[in-house]
Design a protein around this motif. Structure first.
Motif, PDB file in Angstrom:
ATOM      1  N   GLY A  14      -1.953   9.068  11.584  1.00  0.00           N
ATOM      2  CA  GLY A  14      -1.104   8.124  12.310  1.00  0.00           C
ATOM      3  C   GLY A  14       0.356   8.351  12.017  1.00  0.00           C
ATOM      4  O   GLY A  14       0.741   9.386  11.465  1.00  0.00           O
ATOM      5  N   LYS A  15       1.172   7.365  12.391  1.00  0.00           N
ATOM      6  CA  LYS A  15       2.628   7.522  12.259  1.00  0.00           C
ATOM      7  C   LYS A  15       3.054   7.519  10.788  1.00  0.00           C
ATOM      8  O   LYS A  15       2.453   6.807   9.958  1.00  0.00           O
ATOM      9  CB  LYS A  15       3.338   6.355  12.967  1.00  0.00           C
ATOM     10  N   ILE A  16       4.106   8.294  10.488  1.00  0.00           N
ATOM     11  CA  ILE A  16       4.603   8.397   9.108  1.00  0.00           C
ATOM     12  C   ILE A  16       4.882   7.010   8.516  1.00  0.00           C
ATOM     13  O   ILE A  16       4.517   6.718   7.376  1.00  0.00           O
ATOM     14  CB  ILE A  16       5.886   9.265   9.067  1.00  0.00           C
ATOM     15  N   THR A  17       5.501   6.137   9.336  1.00  0.00           N
ATOM     16  CA  THR A  17       5.869   4.814   8.815  1.00  0.00           C
ATOM     17  C   THR A  17       4.614   3.959   8.554  1.00  0.00           C
ATOM     18  O   THR A  17       4.591   3.174   7.605  1.00  0.00           O
ATOM     19  CB  THR A  17       6.785   4.069   9.812  1.00  0.00           C
ATOM     20  N   ASP A  18       3.580   4.149   9.390  1.00  0.00           N
ATOM     21  CA  ASP A  18       2.344   3.383   9.155  1.00  0.00           C
ATOM     22  C   ASP A  18       1.659   3.859   7.878  1.00  0.00           C
ATOM     23  O   ASP A  18       1.130   3.060   7.099  1.00  0.00           O
ATOM     24  CB  ASP A  18       1.372   3.540  10.343  1.00  0.00           C
ATOM     25  N   VAL A  19       1.666   5.187   7.678  1.00  0.00           N
ATOM     26  CA  VAL A  19       1.053   5.731   6.454  1.00  0.00           C
ATOM     27  C   VAL A  19       1.831   5.204   5.244  1.00  0.00           C
ATOM     28  O   VAL A  19       1.248   4.788   4.232  1.00  0.00           O
ATOM     29  CB  VAL A  19       1.047   7.286   6.471  1.00  0.00           C
ATOM     30  N   TYR A  20       3.151   5.176   5.392  1.00  0.00           N
ATOM     31  CA  TYR A  20       3.985   4.711   4.276  1.00  0.00           C
ATOM     32  C   TYR A  20       3.682   3.243   3.938  1.00  0.00           C
ATOM     33  O   TYR A  20       3.613   2.880   2.765  1.00  0.00           O
ATOM     34  CB  TYR A  20       5.462   4.899   4.627  1.00  0.00           C
ATOM     35  N   ASP A  21       3.473   2.425   4.976  1.00  0.00           N
ATOM     36  CA  ASP A  21       3.114   1.018   4.718  1.00  0.00           C
ATOM     37  C   ASP A  21       1.840   0.946   3.882  1.00  0.00           C
ATOM     38  O   ASP A  21       1.724   0.115   2.983  1.00  0.00           O
ATOM     39  CB  ASP A  21       2.882   0.269   6.050  1.00  0.00           C
ATOM     40  N   ARG A  22       0.893   1.845   4.201  1.00  0.00           N
ATOM     41  CA  ARG A  22      -0.365   1.849   3.425  1.00  0.00           C
ATOM     42  C   ARG A  22      -0.105   2.265   1.982  1.00  0.00           C
ATOM     43  O   ARG A  22      -0.713   1.750   1.054  1.00  0.00           O
ATOM     44  CB  ARG A  22      -1.378   2.828   4.054  1.00  0.00           C
ATOM     45  N   VAL A  23       0.807   3.240   1.810  1.00  0.00           N
ATOM     46  CA  VAL A  23       1.132   3.708   0.448  1.00  0.00           C
ATOM     47  C   VAL A  23       1.665   2.540  -0.379  1.00  0.00           C
ATOM     48  O   VAL A  23       1.206   2.282  -1.501  1.00  0.00           O
ATOM     49  CB  VAL A  23       2.203   4.837   0.500  1.00  0.00           C
ATOM     50  N   ILE A  24       2.620   1.827   0.200  1.00  0.00           N
ATOM     51  CA  ILE A  24       3.277   0.714  -0.506  1.00  0.00           C
ATOM     52  C   ILE A  24       2.268  -0.370  -0.877  1.00  0.00           C
ATOM     53  O   ILE A  24       2.261  -0.896  -1.987  1.00  0.00           O
ATOM     54  CB  ILE A  24       4.378   0.084   0.416  1.00  0.00           C
ATOM     55  N   LYS A  25       1.407  -0.671   0.112  1.00  0.00           N
ATOM     56  CA  LYS A  25       0.426  -1.735  -0.094  1.00  0.00           C
ATOM     57  C   LYS A  25      -0.583  -1.331  -1.181  1.00  0.00           C
ATOM     58  O   LYS A  25      -0.898  -2.098  -2.080  1.00  0.00           O
ATOM     59  CB  LYS A  25      -0.315  -1.956   1.235  1.00  0.00           C
ATOM     60  N   THR A  26      -1.051  -0.079  -1.072  1.00  0.00           N
ATOM     61  CA  THR A  26      -2.096   0.371  -1.993  1.00  0.00           C
ATOM     62  C   THR A  26      -1.556   0.513  -3.418  1.00  0.00           C
ATOM     63  O   THR A  26      -2.260   0.239  -4.387  1.00  0.00           O
ATOM     64  CB  THR A  26      -2.676   1.722  -1.494  1.00  0.00           C
ATOM     65  N   LEU A  27      -0.301   0.931  -3.531  1.00  0.00           N
ATOM     66  CA  LEU A  27       0.283   1.075  -4.873  1.00  0.00           C
ATOM     67  C   LEU A  27       0.842  -0.259  -5.381  1.00  0.00           C
ATOM     68  O   LEU A  27       1.360  -0.353  -6.488  1.00  0.00           O
ATOM     69  CB  LEU A  27       1.398   2.128  -4.878  1.00  0.00           C
ATOM     70  N   GLU A  28       0.738  -1.285  -4.523  1.00  0.00           N
ATOM     71  CA  GLU A  28       1.224  -2.646  -4.867  1.00  0.00           C
ATOM     72  C   GLU A  28       2.704  -2.626  -5.279  1.00  0.00           C
ATOM     73  O   GLU A  28       3.090  -3.132  -6.330  1.00  0.00           O
ATOM     74  CB  GLU A  28       0.358  -3.276  -5.956  1.00  0.00           C
ATOM     75  N   LEU A  29       3.522  -1.970  -4.432  1.00  0.00           N
ATOM     76  CA  LEU A  29       4.959  -1.856  -4.757  1.00  0.00           C
ATOM     77  C   LEU A  29       5.756  -3.007  -4.154  1.00  0.00           C
ATOM     78  O   LEU A  29       5.373  -3.571  -3.172  1.00  0.00           O
ATOM     79  CB  LEU A  29       5.492  -0.522  -4.230  1.00  0.00           C
TER      80      LEU A  29
ATOM     81  N   MET B 170      10.805   8.406  -3.038  1.00  0.00           N
ATOM     82  CA  MET B 170      11.971   8.800  -3.819  1.00  0.00           C
ATOM     83  C   MET B 170      13.211   8.036  -3.334  1.00  0.00           C
ATOM     84  O   MET B 170      13.977   7.503  -4.132  1.00  0.00           O
ATOM     85  CB  MET B 170      12.176  10.306  -3.676  1.00  0.00           C
ATOM     86  N   GLU B 171      13.370   7.980  -1.991  1.00  0.00           N
ATOM     87  CA  GLU B 171      14.540   7.283  -1.433  1.00  0.00           C
ATOM     88  C   GLU B 171      14.511   5.789  -1.747  1.00  0.00           C
ATOM     89  O   GLU B 171      15.506   5.218  -2.167  1.00  0.00           O
ATOM     90  CB  GLU B 171      14.549   7.415   0.103  1.00  0.00           C
ATOM     91  N   ASP B 172      13.354   5.175  -1.559  1.00  0.00           N
ATOM     92  CA  ASP B 172      13.292   3.711  -1.678  1.00  0.00           C
ATOM     93  C   ASP B 172      13.220   3.222  -3.113  1.00  0.00           C
ATOM     94  O   ASP B 172      13.636   2.116  -3.413  1.00  0.00           O
ATOM     95  CB  ASP B 172      12.069   3.171  -0.908  1.00  0.00           C
ATOM     96  N   TYR B 173      12.638   4.006  -4.003  1.00  0.00           N
ATOM     97  CA  TYR B 173      12.421   3.516  -5.372  1.00  0.00           C
ATOM     98  C   TYR B 173      13.188   4.322  -6.414  1.00  0.00           C
ATOM     99  O   TYR B 173      12.985   4.140  -7.609  1.00  0.00           O
ATOM    100  CB  TYR B 173      10.920   3.479  -5.699  1.00  0.00           C
ATOM    101  N   ASN B 174      14.036   5.247  -5.919  1.00  0.00           N
ATOM    102  CA  ASN B 174      14.895   5.999  -6.817  1.00  0.00           C
ATOM    103  C   ASN B 174      14.104   6.768  -7.886  1.00  0.00           C
ATOM    104  O   ASN B 174      14.484   6.781  -9.061  1.00  0.00           O
ATOM    105  CB  ASN B 174      15.884   5.008  -7.461  1.00  0.00           C
ATOM    106  N   LEU B 175      12.985   7.318  -7.439  1.00  0.00           N
ATOM    107  CA  LEU B 175      12.154   8.089  -8.360  1.00  0.00           C
ATOM    108  C   LEU B 175      12.257   9.557  -7.994  1.00  0.00           C
ATOM    109  O   LEU B 175      12.280   9.882  -6.816  1.00  0.00           O
ATOM    110  CB  LEU B 175      10.680   7.710  -8.186  1.00  0.00           C
TER     111      LEU B 175
END
Ligand code: AMP
Length: 214
Positions: free
Chosen positions: A199-214, A21-26
């Motif tokens: 794992g760490k919140i930021t590591d999980v978030y990196d996976r989210v971004i990568k997997t959603l191809e953002l 929400m913070e990064d993509y204004n959704l």
């Protein structure tokens, strides 16, 4: 981007939704959060759902569908949304599909945040919210500095009413019985993506971004 986050209670989907929400204004549309707000405000809806939620059971499909319908009509949902905690059973998934088709905005992805059950229990039973900063902390995992930051600013660590052992056990069972079938539901529709939520919140978030191809 129109996505739903799937995952057991404590999988961290709410935390990841907040970051998106913070990064993509959704808008992050969380039915749990909307229901807790209704309880805090003492509305009729809040009174109706309080006991059900405290016990860790699901509230009626109609109640959450009404909340979702209203949220999706808000202007900030026009360019996409992250649904967190909805749908939670096949009937809700079907209703969501009908609703999104009717406004010509089909779902883009269903992202499963996968976490081992033992970790879930620790995450949920240790979870606290700082009464001042609103930050989510964990008595097992947060650093002393993070906890002190809240206490030193005069805050209290508040525990959610349904984060007690009995309710946690029930919520995980409800998830297994009613929500897990959604994994196959979205797999068959070619919408399912899975990430490791440990794992760490930021590591999980990196996976989210990568997997959603953002
Ligand atoms: P959450 O904040 O997503 O963990 O949700 C907390 C509680 O709110 C759940 O245990 C349910 O009692 C209720 N709730 C949230 N979302 C739904 C939903 N989609 N369907 C039914 N009950 C829900």
């Amino acid at each position: 981007m129109r996505i739903i986050l799937l995952g057991a209670p404590g999988s961290g989907k709410g935390t990841q939704a907040e970051k998106l929400m913070e990064d993509y204004n959704l808008p992050q549309i969380s039915t749990g959060m909307l229901l807790r707000e209704a309880i805090d405000q003492g509305t009729e809806l809040g009174k109706k759902v309080q006991e059900i939620m405290a016990a860790g059971n699901l509230v009626s499909d109609q109640i959450v569908l009404d909340l979702i319908r209203e949220s999706l009509q808000q202007p900030d949902s026009a360019n996409g949304f992250v649904l967190d905690g909805y749908p939670r059973n096949i009937n809700q998934a079907q209703s969501l599909e009908d609703l999104l088709n009717s406004i010509n905005k089909p779902l883009g992805s269903a992202l499963l945040v996968d976490v081992d059950s033992e970790i879930l229990i620790k995450r949920l039973s240790g979870r606290r919210t700082c009464s001042i900063t609103g930050k989510t902390l964990n008595v097992y995992f947060s650093s002393e500095d993070e906890i002190n930051e809240c206490i030193d600013s005069g805050g209290e660590l508040i525990q959610r009413e349904d984060d007690n052992v009995e309710s946690i056990t029930n919520r995980i069972n409800v998830y297994k019985e009613q929500t897990e079938p959604l994994i196959d539901f979205y797999k068959h529709k070619n919408l399912l993506k899975v990430i490791d939520g440990e794992g760490k919140i930021t590591d999980v978030y990196d996976r989210v971004i990568k997997t959603l191809e953002l």
